[in-house]
Design a protein around this motif. Sequence first.
Motif, short mmCIF file in Angstrom:
data_model
loop_
_atom_site.label_atom_id
_atom_site.label_comp_id
_atom_site.label_asym_id
_atom_site.label_seq_id
_atom_site.Cartn_x
_atom_site.Cartn_y
_atom_site.Cartn_z
N UNK A 13 16.29 47.89 -99.49
CA UNK A 13 14.85 48.06 -99.65
C UNK A 13 14.17 48.20 -98.30
N UNK A 14 14.57 47.34 -97.37
CA UNK A 14 14.00 47.40 -96.02
C UNK A 14 15.11 47.18 -95.01
N UNK A 15 14.96 47.80 -93.87
CA UNK A 15 15.86 47.53 -92.76
C UNK A 15 14.99 47.06 -91.60
N UNK A 16 15.26 45.84 -91.13
CA UNK A 16 14.45 45.28 -90.06
C UNK A 16 15.22 45.31 -88.75
N UNK A 17 14.49 45.43 -87.65
CA UNK A 17 15.11 45.33 -86.34
C UNK A 17 14.45 44.18 -85.60
N UNK A 18 15.21 43.13 -85.37
CA UNK A 18 14.71 42.01 -84.59
C UNK A 18 15.54 41.99 -83.30
N UNK B 279 5.55 47.31 -105.49
CA UNK B 279 4.50 46.51 -104.84
C UNK B 279 5.13 45.51 -103.87
N UNK B 280 6.18 44.85 -104.33
CA UNK B 280 6.86 43.86 -103.48
C UNK B 280 7.39 44.48 -102.20
N UNK B 281 8.02 45.64 -102.35
CA UNK B 281 8.57 46.30 -101.16
C UNK B 281 7.47 46.65 -100.17
N UNK B 282 6.37 47.12 -100.70
CA UNK B 282 5.24 47.48 -99.85
C UNK B 282 4.70 46.25 -99.11
N UNK B 283 4.55 45.17 -99.88
CA UNK B 283 4.08 43.92 -99.27
C UNK B 283 5.04 43.42 -98.20
N UNK B 284 6.34 43.53 -98.49
CA UNK B 284 7.34 43.06 -97.54
C UNK B 284 7.33 43.90 -96.27
N UNK B 285 7.10 45.20 -96.45
CA UNK B 285 7.02 46.09 -95.27
C UNK B 285 5.86 45.64 -94.38
N UNK B 286 4.72 45.39 -95.01
CA UNK B 286 3.53 44.99 -94.28
C UNK B 286 3.76 43.66 -93.54
N UNK B 287 4.34 42.74 -94.26
CA UNK B 287 4.61 41.40 -93.72
C UNK B 287 5.58 41.49 -92.53
#
Length: 337
Positions: free
Chosen positions: A96-101, A66-74
């Motif tokens: 868990x997530x890889x972000x590109x800023x 759930x947390x991962x999903x929420x973090x993806x959305x956020x």
Amino acid sequence: MLMLVAKNGQGQLVYAWQSKPGRAYYCPECGQPLRLCVGTQKAAYFAHRRRSSCQLDQGESSQHLTGKHQMWQWANDHGWRPALEVYLPRIQQRPDLLLSAGPEKVAMEFQCSPLSFERLCQRNAGYQQLGLGFIWYLGPRYRHKLRAVKRAQFVQNYFGQPAIFLWDLNHCRPIYSRVAMTTAASSRLMIKQTYHLCYYPRAQVNLRQRVYQAGHLLNCCPLQAHCHAPTPFLMKESDFSWRINVLLWLEKMPLHYEWTQDKWWASIQRQTRWQSCPCLSTDSRRHFQTWQLQEFTQELLATYILGRNRSGYYLKQQPVWFENVSDKLNAITRHGE
Ligand SMILES: [Zn+2]
């Protein structure tokens, strides 16, 4: 384990919440067919059809999912183009997530289960090796009690302030819980701490012995030893105990002893055993360490233990250890006026 990412029939990676029941999905790791589960209560997820030895089929809590999903959305709402569970073959890790800023890539982890210090360091070292930034959000189990050691492990830099990053599953958002840095105690706190030292004579036995060997009593320590620092994370000992060490060291120096700026910082560093904080970058760690040393140096200047001269500092006055507690309490009252 419950998974949020699978391959579709065309070999493309798809998210569970964008997938449709009745179609074929496969595990990106082992290639076995996956089941898509869409409930009304929980977020959609994939699961292996039967128990397998696949690396991705190791127990994961639905909280983590759930947390991962929420973090993806956020992260997606913020335009950071998040990707879930991307495998990084060179370091054999799957953040868990890889972000590109912009050009920067950042690995984001949501930690719900216990994680050893060694594993944490390994994970961060892996990301550093690839030139990735990393952020750790802690799950609900970390929310209330975070012992000093854990605090040191997970403390991060939040706009120049030390903080623990938590993920709030109820409100789908991050919480940045500030960690206090050292500051001088108020008169009221000095009195409280002095009473505490008197009432609990068996607390801090090692420190008491060290002080006793130097010819003093801990209850009668100099006012500069008292500080606001409920939870240390920077040093291997409490702020109070560190301050006592510095004061005992200063006491051994001859009056008017001089340090150049550099010598002073090097000397006070030598009195300090730093905790390793694996979630801080080298720059951030240096920033907080300098903050600690500068804060206390300022207090020593303000209370005339140190003086300033052209090249740096000098010992203006020896720290005052009191003869007895009532002398000390009187001095605290005068200090507060
Ligand atoms: Zn698999």
